[in-house]
Design a protein around this motif. Structure first.
Motif, PDB file in Angstrom:
ATOM      1  N   GLY C  70    -117.086 -15.914 -33.122  1.00 58.42           N
ATOM      2  CA  GLY C  70    -115.842 -16.016 -32.352  1.00 58.42           C
ATOM      3  C   GLY C  70    -114.731 -15.086 -32.785  1.00 58.42           C
ATOM      4  O   GLY C  70    -113.659 -15.079 -32.178  1.00 58.42           O
ATOM      5  N   THR C  73    -113.076 -12.862 -30.041  1.00 60.47           N
ATOM      6  CA  THR C  73    -112.594 -13.505 -28.822  1.00 60.47           C
ATOM      7  C   THR C  73    -111.414 -12.755 -28.205  1.00 60.47           C
ATOM      8  O   THR C  73    -110.433 -12.451 -28.884  1.00 60.47           O
ATOM      9  CB  THR C  73    -112.175 -14.962 -29.120  1.00 60.47           C
ATOM     10  OG1 THR C  73    -113.296 -15.648 -29.683  1.00 60.47           O
ATOM     11  CG2 THR C  73    -111.714 -15.678 -27.856  1.00 60.47           C
ATOM     12  N   LYS C  79    -109.431 -16.042 -19.379  1.00 62.22           N
ATOM     13  CA  LYS C  79    -110.476 -16.885 -19.973  1.00 62.22           C
ATOM     14  C   LYS C  79    -110.984 -16.269 -21.266  1.00 62.22           C
ATOM     15  O   LYS C  79    -111.214 -15.059 -21.339  1.00 62.22           O
ATOM     16  CB  LYS C  79    -111.636 -17.040 -18.991  1.00 62.22           C
ATOM     17  CG  LYS C  79    -111.277 -17.898 -17.801  1.00 62.22           C
ATOM     18  CD  LYS C  79    -112.486 -18.180 -16.931  1.00 62.22           C
ATOM     19  CE  LYS C  79    -112.084 -19.159 -15.832  1.00 62.22           C
ATOM     20  NZ  LYS C  79    -113.143 -19.378 -14.868  1.00 62.22           N
ATOM     21  N   ARG C  80    -111.201 -17.125 -22.249  1.00 65.45           N
ATOM     22  CA  ARG C  80    -111.662 -16.609 -23.546  1.00 65.45           C
ATOM     23  C   ARG C  80    -113.156 -16.311 -23.492  1.00 65.45           C
ATOM     24  O   ARG C  80    -113.941 -17.121 -22.988  1.00 65.45           O
ATOM     25  CB  ARG C  80    -111.341 -17.605 -24.658  1.00 65.45           C
ATOM     26  CG  ARG C  80    -111.759 -19.029 -24.346  1.00 65.45           C
ATOM     27  CD  ARG C  80    -111.408 -19.998 -25.470  1.00 65.45           C
ATOM     28  NE  ARG C  80    -111.556 -21.376 -25.026  1.00 65.45           N
ATOM     29  CZ  ARG C  80    -111.727 -22.400 -25.859  1.00 65.45           C
ATOM     30  NH1 ARG C  80    -111.774 -22.199 -27.164  1.00 65.45           N
ATOM     31  NH2 ARG C  80    -111.834 -23.624 -25.378  1.00 65.45           N
ATOM     32  N   ILE C  81    -113.516 -15.161 -24.001  1.00 66.12           N
ATOM     33  CA  ILE C  81    -114.930 -14.787 -24.090  1.00 66.12           C
ATOM     34  C   ILE C  81    -115.189 -14.078 -25.417  1.00 66.12           C
ATOM     35  O   ILE C  81    -114.256 -13.686 -26.118  1.00 66.12           O
ATOM     36  CB  ILE C  81    -115.363 -13.846 -22.940  1.00 66.12           C
ATOM     37  CG1 ILE C  81    -114.660 -12.493 -23.064  1.00 66.12           C
ATOM     38  CG2 ILE C  81    -115.099 -14.468 -21.574  1.00 66.12           C
ATOM     39  CD1 ILE C  81    -115.388 -11.372 -22.355  1.00 66.12           C
ATOM     40  N   ASN C  82    -116.464 -13.921 -25.762  1.00 65.51           N
ATOM     41  CA  ASN C  82    -116.861 -13.136 -26.930  1.00 65.51           C
ATOM     42  C   ASN C  82    -117.051 -11.684 -26.479  1.00 65.51           C
ATOM     43  O   ASN C  82    -117.990 -11.381 -25.743  1.00 65.51           O
ATOM     44  CB  ASN C  82    -118.188 -13.641 -27.515  1.00 65.51           C
ATOM     45  CG  ASN C  82    -118.106 -15.067 -28.012  1.00 65.51           C
ATOM     46  OD1 ASN C  82    -118.818 -15.938 -27.547  1.00 65.51           O
ATOM     47  ND2 ASN C  82    -117.236 -15.311 -28.960  1.00 65.51           N
ATOM     48  N   ILE C 133    -106.601 -17.280 -32.471  1.00 66.44           N
ATOM     49  CA  ILE C 133    -105.388 -17.370 -31.651  1.00 66.44           C
ATOM     50  C   ILE C 133    -105.716 -17.129 -30.178  1.00 66.44           C
ATOM     51  O   ILE C 133    -105.270 -17.877 -29.296  1.00 66.44           O
ATOM     52  CB  ILE C 133    -104.318 -16.388 -32.186  1.00 66.44           C
ATOM     53  CG1 ILE C 133    -103.798 -16.886 -33.544  1.00 66.44           C
ATOM     54  CG2 ILE C 133    -103.163 -16.234 -31.189  1.00 66.44           C
ATOM     55  CD1 ILE C 133    -102.896 -15.924 -34.280  1.00 66.44           C
ATOM     56  N   SER C 135    -108.507 -17.629 -28.782  1.00 60.85           N
ATOM     57  CA  SER C 135    -109.285 -18.789 -28.358  1.00 60.85           C
ATOM     58  C   SER C 135    -108.361 -19.975 -28.063  1.00 60.85           C
ATOM     59  O   SER C 135    -108.528 -20.684 -27.067  1.00 60.85           O
ATOM     60  CB  SER C 135    -110.294 -19.150 -29.456  1.00 60.85           C
ATOM     61  OG  SER C 135    -111.180 -20.139 -29.014  1.00 60.85           O
ATOM     62  N   GLU C 142    -107.125 -23.649 -20.322  1.00 66.20           N
ATOM     63  CA  GLU C 142    -108.182 -24.435 -19.681  1.00 66.20           C
ATOM     64  C   GLU C 142    -107.720 -25.853 -19.346  1.00 66.20           C
ATOM     65  O   GLU C 142    -108.270 -26.492 -18.451  1.00 66.20           O
ATOM     66  CB  GLU C 142    -109.424 -24.495 -20.603  1.00 66.20           C
ATOM     67  CG  GLU C 142    -110.182 -23.167 -20.662  1.00 66.20           C
ATOM     68  CD  GLU C 142    -111.037 -23.017 -21.926  1.00 66.20           C
ATOM     69  OE1 GLU C 142    -111.288 -24.038 -22.611  1.00 66.20           O
ATOM     70  OE2 GLU C 142    -111.437 -21.882 -22.235  1.00 66.20           O
ATOM     71  N   LEU C 154    -113.293 -28.037 -29.073  1.00 63.53           N
ATOM     72  CA  LEU C 154    -113.151 -26.849 -28.222  1.00 63.53           C
ATOM     73  C   LEU C 154    -112.736 -25.605 -29.000  1.00 63.53           C
ATOM     74  O   LEU C 154    -112.744 -24.501 -28.465  1.00 63.53           O
ATOM     75  CB  LEU C 154    -112.173 -27.145 -27.083  1.00 63.53           C
ATOM     76  CG  LEU C 154    -112.719 -28.180 -26.082  1.00 63.53           C
ATOM     77  CD1 LEU C 154    -111.642 -28.586 -25.086  1.00 63.53           C
ATOM     78  CD2 LEU C 154    -113.950 -27.656 -25.342  1.00 63.53           C
ATOM     79  N   MET C 155    -112.384 -25.770 -30.263  1.00 60.72           N
ATOM     80  CA  MET C 155    -112.134 -24.607 -31.124  1.00 60.72           C
ATOM     81  C   MET C 155    -113.337 -24.321 -32.032  1.00 60.72           C
ATOM     82  O   MET C 155    -113.253 -23.480 -32.936  1.00 60.72           O
ATOM     83  CB  MET C 155    -110.879 -24.847 -31.984  1.00 60.72           C
ATOM     84  CG  MET C 155    -109.560 -24.710 -31.228  1.00 60.72           C
ATOM     85  SD  MET C 155    -109.312 -23.061 -30.481  1.00 60.72           S
ATOM     86  CE  MET C 155    -109.102 -22.051 -31.965  1.00 60.72           C
ATOM     87  N   GLY C 157    -115.958 -22.764 -31.483  1.00 64.92           N
ATOM     88  CA  GLY C 157    -116.583 -21.457 -31.300  1.00 64.92           C
ATOM     89  C   GLY C 157    -115.959 -20.371 -32.161  1.00 64.92           C
ATOM     90  O   GLY C 157    -116.277 -19.202 -31.999  1.00 64.92           O
ATOM     91  N   ASN C 158    -115.059 -20.768 -33.054  1.00 68.62           N
ATOM     92  CA  ASN C 158    -114.399 -19.804 -33.936  1.00 68.62           C
ATOM     93  C   ASN C 158    -114.570 -20.242 -35.380  1.00 68.62           C
ATOM     94  O   ASN C 158    -113.933 -21.191 -35.833  1.00 68.62           O
ATOM     95  CB  ASN C 158    -112.909 -19.703 -33.600  1.00 68.62           C
ATOM     96  CG  ASN C 158    -112.678 -19.105 -32.227  1.00 68.62           C
ATOM     97  OD1 ASN C 158    -112.782 -19.802 -31.212  1.00 68.62           O
ATOM     98  ND2 ASN C 158    -112.425 -17.819 -32.186  1.00 68.62           N
TER      99      ASN C 158
END
Lengths: 744, 347, 183
Positions: C70, C73, C79-82, C133, C135, C142, C154-155, C157-158
């Motif tokens: 992550g 990000t 929208k957050r993506i990798n 941040i 993310s 969202e 939901l955090m 992924g980091n």
């Protein structure tokens, strides 16, 4: 009495740079015509390279050169030249030295191209053929080859096991309550978030400026200078931000060698970054096997203690860490025996990893003490207090300070330990078993010499520098605080810089010694600057400071004042103005007071209390809350210090429950070498973590009375979790990490 | 990453034509979350990438029979949070949200999720033997490294081929597909021969002696949508995922359980319909209608659930490190069914 | 490749493909933090490498390059993506926001999430921080968060190897003005 900022929860001075993306890490510096290097790693564990075909790689557009052992430049011949300042005894690994493969993942070629994409693809086209030889990588299968490690310079900060005391065999045999137990830990890899990278900027004059991921820029400079036979002055290593270290940056890693080699050969700037997979191809926390025997009286008094550990090392260096000494220092068992051995295997040399040896050994002894407490039917905390010692039994000398008892008391109270139901499996909610466990932590509080420079500019701003590092520890911030307080300046008038070999020499950042070590240098150099200011004040006409000595003045609110009459004051700006339009510059070295310090054992301590929830059917474990009380001398910044302890606690959860690099010994290769399968905690794993700092005064450890908090946070945590899991489930797991299958 | 030709058609037919032009060496790319990962590892080496993100397949539509059509290009996140999915197919929402991370769910598409490849360590490491990856010497040696190697995350069901040998013990890593299996979704595809539908149970396959094939798609076919039947089991369902950390990890074992309960008499409920599928245990989402049949007409009790678990796990075989999965799977099934029946709280 | 690898030819461009992009370097532009950037890169350049290696936007970090941490990000159309698992060429029509674009360009005022990260000491080494941040900003957009547990999930992924998670949760809760006792 005039402290303004030391001890206050100051926000990180480098915070803005880090939250805006402006903080630059090693791979983020650039240069005109920068070339990109990608490393090819061996896929076998032991043997020889019989053939390398670089033709397809070289045929690609943009590929400049492929370096292998066959075409590398001539380099320093002697082993000695490859020894960095943290090298253990032995013969250091030399990248691309010859056709020998010593471990799986060894770098065997460097592809250099104009773009990263070209180099990455070309690296996949380098064809290598090997003649394989049988390898040995499994510690558990080769315990019979364990031997004493060679000793060397590393022994300075890593003492050998303590001498035996009393008669262990007799005392153990006669002890009414006996416990013999053992613990196995697997490999772990540091995995800082930043990938190891070196950007080597090739100057017009052939001088090198190297942006390296390191915990000690001077060590990288020393290494490059020795290996490539370049004078120090022609190698500058810069490392202002380091994306995590945890020990991995204590030694120069092979991308530094490769990038420098390529830049010098091609006379062009080169960057080499490792992949995450390649982050598993150098130092790691060694796998260990430990045995502990405890003999006790029915009241819990320990008569006999034996702690033996066997760890793996490489074939080429004897890495050691201090594993067994801690139990001997923590408990006063009059009959004790210690042993530490290594097994050389076909893998890379292990490397210090957060609380090296400490978290390993303390996990074992603190689980063993927990086991013993159940045998005795005694509260685990009470058993610790029963065997509490005010003197170091290993060295038979006092502690410089030891507020461990207060740690136990305050953490137990915060946690609510007295409400614990002692029987295992006695606390539950539905199919959720609840367990409470505790353990002790100990870690060194060492100080080394360091240098720093202070400059008061013509504008009255203070610039302080030292070639130390900030791997996330808060060094920038606490050094700024120390400098600001010493000369009575507001934080915004002070700039502390680090991570540059053009700055005065400091040791690498490791072992929780930076705060005390560099902090002392910063304090002294600022005091020296204050003395220069006093000289200027005394020279002024009709100076009220004419007869003042340094002890007679203090600095506050940008002024120097007389202690005897604080209304006698002068602005620092006025004093700088007296210096003929020049800045005032001082350099100083903080020395250790070995004579005084040598009379004491200097440790930080902690007590950890943990609650876990274990699903009775499914074996899943959740650390719902943990309290750590820390006695680490003076806390310079409770905000950053708390972060360090919390980080250590998260590491403890990781070690206890998640983290292990698994090798397929048939191939000698780590299989879960990525962050999807090498599990470290994510946000959802971490719940309530509470930190208490216990007041502790210590004027022995260093002039600041600070012990450093980078490692004490992890030390007690894994054992406390394992003990809580036993309390919850009645299952004693002897192998970390405790994954759900071990609890089903 | 091996160089490739990048094409960006705007229509389904054009996309299919682009792919068919070089069927062995071309791949569709949508979210890219797995494909680019594997291309960096040189496990996948397409010579053409057909970017399908501009195709008109990004809608969720209600069907006349009461079902729902999920466009292949709708992201996993938009699907999981879609009001109609949340309301009528909460099992699908839960399964999607149990997988990957928020970032990956924002990228990954419904179509792409069906094509996730295994997380087997040996598959991912081109220096290790792997029959699934093996399609030529450039993708590493043949054989199954996991069979006698480190196989903690590997399959316990459906591994034997017709000749009685085991060629591959990889698992399918998707969470979403486990829910789709339980819901009896239907995959819609377009190909050189036109359109067809494939029941989800027939979409993925067992390894047999050709583990390199994950699914039954024909060359050049493109998934355009996934249809959900009208019955979403929205009242009684559970997705239970067991893994080595609390989030952002692949399943060791996962269970999608869905029930319909009817008041049979004053003393309690009776199961009138049941669906049960597992992830992390086989080369495809694992479902057996025999196991579900054992539940129907019974009262929802742990004993009944245990019998269904035994039936679903019949023939399970451990390979050493993963043997714990057999017992774990049984307990997970019982727990998931208990949660679905609301006898147990969900986390 | 270290077995008996055969040379792999670079694919030749097909004749007149629909919307050809080809195998060679391609010119296109990306809109990043409101500004247009011209790029000349091969199609196999990831968005992450385009930012870091070609546009000197090094605030976005490479921690694993495989969507497993992550650190990379960014926000694409909010929208957050990798950014490591997507190709730069796939984002010609998108609004990309990186960590460099969160603070107010005129005033220099930090985004509330950035400020909260400083105030709560929600980082140590700082390397995962831009990703955390971005993310968090994406997560707030969202609109699915009600409790601390939601933030934690939901955090997830980091990854933060320094272990700053409790402070990250504190910072985000503070920005979202959630009740700390909400579970």
């Amino acid at each position: 009495m005039h402290n303004q900022v030391i001890g206050k929860p100051i926000s990180r001075v480098d915070g803005r740079a880090k939250v805006t993306g402006k903080a630059k890490y090693a791979a983020e510096f650039t240069a005109p015509d920068l070339l990109h290097g990608v490393v090819v790693s061996s896929t076998i564990t032991k043997g020889r390279i019989t053939h390398i075909d670089t033709g397809d790689a070289l045929a690609l557009d943009g590929v400049v050169k492929v370096f292998t052992h066959q075409n590398r430049p001539k380099l320093a011949w002697f082993d000695m030249s490859y020894k960095d300042l943290d090298a253990p005894p032995g013969s250091p690994f030399r990248p691309l030295h010859n056709d020998r493969i010593k471990y799986n993942g060894q770098p065997v070629a460097l592809v250099v191209a104009e773009t990263f994409e070209q180099a990455r693809y070309a690296a996949s086209l380098v064809k290598i053929e090997y003649a394989q030889e049988p390898h040995e990588t499994d510690l558990q299968h080769h315990l019979d080859t364990a031997r004493k490690p060679a000793s060397g310079l590393a022994s300075l900060l890593k003492p050998p096991p303590p001498k035996a005391r009393g008669n262990f065999d007799k005392a153990f045999t006669e002890a009414p309550v006996q416990l013999s137990t053992g613990y196995v830990h697997g490999f772990e890899h540091h995995n800082p978030m930043e990938l190891f990278s070196s950007t080597v900027v090739y100057g017009k004059d052939g001088k090198l400026t190297i942006y390296d991921k390191t915990q000690g820029a001077p060590n990288s400079q020393f290494y490059v200078s020795q290996v490539f036979n370049i004078p120090f002055r022609d190698v500058r290593v810069v490392s202002p931000y380091v994306g995590g270290g945890f020990g991995s940056g204590l030694r120069p890693q092979y991308q530094l060698f490769l990038a420098v080699m390529a830049a010098r050969e091609l006379k062009q700037s080169v960057r080499v970054s490792l992949t995450r997979q390649q982050m598993f191809t150098f130092g790691h926390r060694p796998a260990t096997v430990q045995h502990i025997d405890l003999g006790a009286q029915p009241d819990g008094t320990l008569d006999a203690l034996r702690h033996a550990a066997t760890a793996e090392t490489s074939r080429f260096e004897d890495y050691i860490e201090v594993v067994v000494n801690w139990s001997g220092a923590l408990y006063k068992a009059p009959n004790a025996q210690f042993d530490y051995n290594v097994v050389p295997l076909d893998q890379y040399t292990p490397l210090d990893m957060r609380a090296p040896g400490g978290v390993t050994g303390m996990s074992a002894i603190e689980c063993a003490m927990d086991e013993l407490s159940y045998k005795l039917g005694m509260d685990p905390l009470e058993l610790r207090l029963k065997n509490y010692t005010e003197e170091d039994p290993n060295e038979k000398r006092p502690f410089s300070s030891k507020q461990l008892r207060a740690c136990y008391q305050q953490a137990a109270e915060r946690f609510g330990w007295t409400k614990r139901s002692p029987e295992p499996r006695s606390m539950r909610e539905g199919h959720t078993l609840i367990g409470w466990g505790m353990a002790t932590g100990v870690w060194d509080a060492n100080q080394l010499p360091a240098r720093a420079e202070a400059v008061l500019t013509v504008n009255g701003k203070l610039r302080v520098s030292s070639a130390t590092a900030d791997i996330g520890t808060g060094t920038y911030t606490i050094m700024t605080q120390i400098a600001a307080d010493t000369l009575g300046l507001p934080l915004e008038d002070v700039l502390f810089r680090l991570g540059d070999t053009d700055m005065p020499l400091a040791p690498f950042q490791g072992g929780s010694l930076t705060a005390g070590t560099v902090g002392s240098a910063v304090k002294i150099v600022c005091e020296d600057l204050g003395k220069e200011l006093l000289k200027l004040a005394r020279k002024m006409p009709n100076s009220p400071f004419a007869k003042a000595k340094f002890d007679d003045v203090f600095f506050v609110e940008k002024q120097m004042r007389l202690k005897a009459d604080p209304s006698v004051r002068i602005d620092l700006q006025t004093l700088v103005d007296q210096n003929g339009g020049r800045a005032i510059r001082t350099t100083a070295t903080s020395m250790t007071n070995s004579l005084k310090q040598g009379k004491y054992t200097r440790y930080a301590h902690s007590a950890v209390f943990v609650e876990v929830q274990v699903d009775e059917d499914l074996g899943t474990v959740k650390v719902t809350r943990a309290v750590t009380a820390v006695a680490a001398g003076r806390i310079l910044n409770p905000k950053t210090a708390r972060s360090q302890i919390i980080g250590g606690m998260v590491w403890g959860i990781s070690k206890a429950l998640e983290e292990e690099t698994v090798m397929d010994h048939r191939y000698g290769r780590f299989m879960n070498h990525n962050l999807a399968e090498y599990h470290v905690p994510v946000c959802a794993d971490i719940h309530e973590l509470d930190v208490l700092f216990v007041e502790e005064h210590d004027d022995v450890v260093n002039p600041l009375g600070v012990k450093g908090v980078g490692e004490i946070g992890i030390v007690g945590m894994p054992a406390a979790i394992a003990n809580a899991i036993f309390h919850a489930t009645g299952k004693r797991v002897h192998e970390l990490p405790i994954t759900l299958d071990k609890l089903m | 990453m091996k160089p490739f030709q990048y094409l960006r058609p705007t229509g389904v037919d054009a996309a299919v034509r682009d792919l068919t032009a070089q069927p062995d060496a071309a791949k569709f790319i949508a979210g890219g979350t797995n494909l680019i990962d594997l291309m960096k590892e040189h496990v996948e080496q397409p010579t053409t990438l057909v970017d399908i993100n501009r195709l008109p397949l990004a809608t969720v539509e209600e069907l006349e029979d009461g079902g729902l059509r999920l466009g292949a290009l709708v992201t996993n996140a938009d699907t999981a949070y879609h009001p109609l999915v949340e309301q009528r197919y909460p099992l699908l929402s839960k399964a999607i949200l149990a997988g990957a991370s928020a970032q990956l769910r924002n990228m990954a598409t419904n179509g792409g999720n069906l094509f996730q490849r295994t997380r087997c360590y040996y598959f991912y490491d081109t220096s290790m033997p792997c029959n699934k990856r093996h399609s030529g010497p450039s993708q590493g040696p043949a054989g199954c490294g996991a069979l006698h190697g480190y196989n903690r995350i590997h399959a316990i069901l459906g591994t034997e081929s017709a000749d009685g040998n085991v060629h591959c013990i990889a698992t399918h890593p998707s969470d979403m597909c486990v829910a789709l299996a339980a819901l009896e979704a239907v995959v819609r595809v377009s190909g050189p021969q036109g359109e067809r539908t494939i029941p989800i149970a027939d979409f993925h396959r067992l390894p047999g002696d050709t583990p390199q094939h994950d699914n039954t798609l024909r060359p050049g076919e493109l998934v355009t949508a996934i249809d959900l039947p009208a019955n979403g089991f929205s009242h009684y369902n559970s997705y239970l995922k067991l893994r080595d950390r609390a989030s952002y990890a692949f399943a060791l074992v996962s269970v999608a359980a869905a029930l319909e309960l009817e008041r049979s008499d004053a003393s309690g409920d009776q199961i009138s319909a049941a669906r049960l599928a597992m992830g992390g245990v086989a080369h495809k989402p694992w479902r057996k209608t025999e196991a579900e049949a054992l539940l129907v007409g019974q009262r929802p009790t742990p004993d009944v659930f245990g019998r269904a678990a035994d039936a679903l796990l019949d023939g399970a075989q451990g390979y050493g490190h993963n043997t714990f999965k057999i017992e774990l799977a049984k307990r997970a099934i019982v727990r998931a069914l208990s949660q679905a029946a609301k006898l147990e709280p969900t986390e | 490749m270290q077995t008996a690898t055969l040379p792999t030819p670079v694919t030749q461009p097909r004749s007149a493909p629909p919307e050809p992009v080809g195998t060679g370097v391609r010119s296109f532009s990306l809109t990043i933090n409101g500004a247009e950037y011209e790029l000349n890169v091969a199609p196999w350049t990831t968005l992450l490498d385009a930012l870091r290696e070609y546009l000197d936007l090094t605030g976005t970090k490479k921690g694993c390059d495989h969507g497993q941490c992550g650190a990379c990000t960014v926000l694409v159309d909010g929208k957050r993506i990798n950014s490591c698992l997507t190709l730069a060429v796939m984002h010609e029509d998108h609004q990309i926001t990186t960590i460099e674009g969160l603070a107010d360009a005129q005033t220099g005022d930090l985004h509330p999430v950035q400020q909260a990260f400083i105030d709560h000491d929600a980082f140590q080494c700082g390397y995962c921080t831009p990703g955390q941040i971005c993310s968090a900003v994406g997560m707030i957009n969202e609109g699915r968060v009600k409790t601390d547990a939601d933030i934690r999930e939901l955090m997830s992924g980091n990854i933060c190897r320094c272990g700053a998670y409790p402070h990250i949760v504190d910072a985000i809760r503070d920005v979202m003005q959630l009740n700390p006792t909400a579970q």
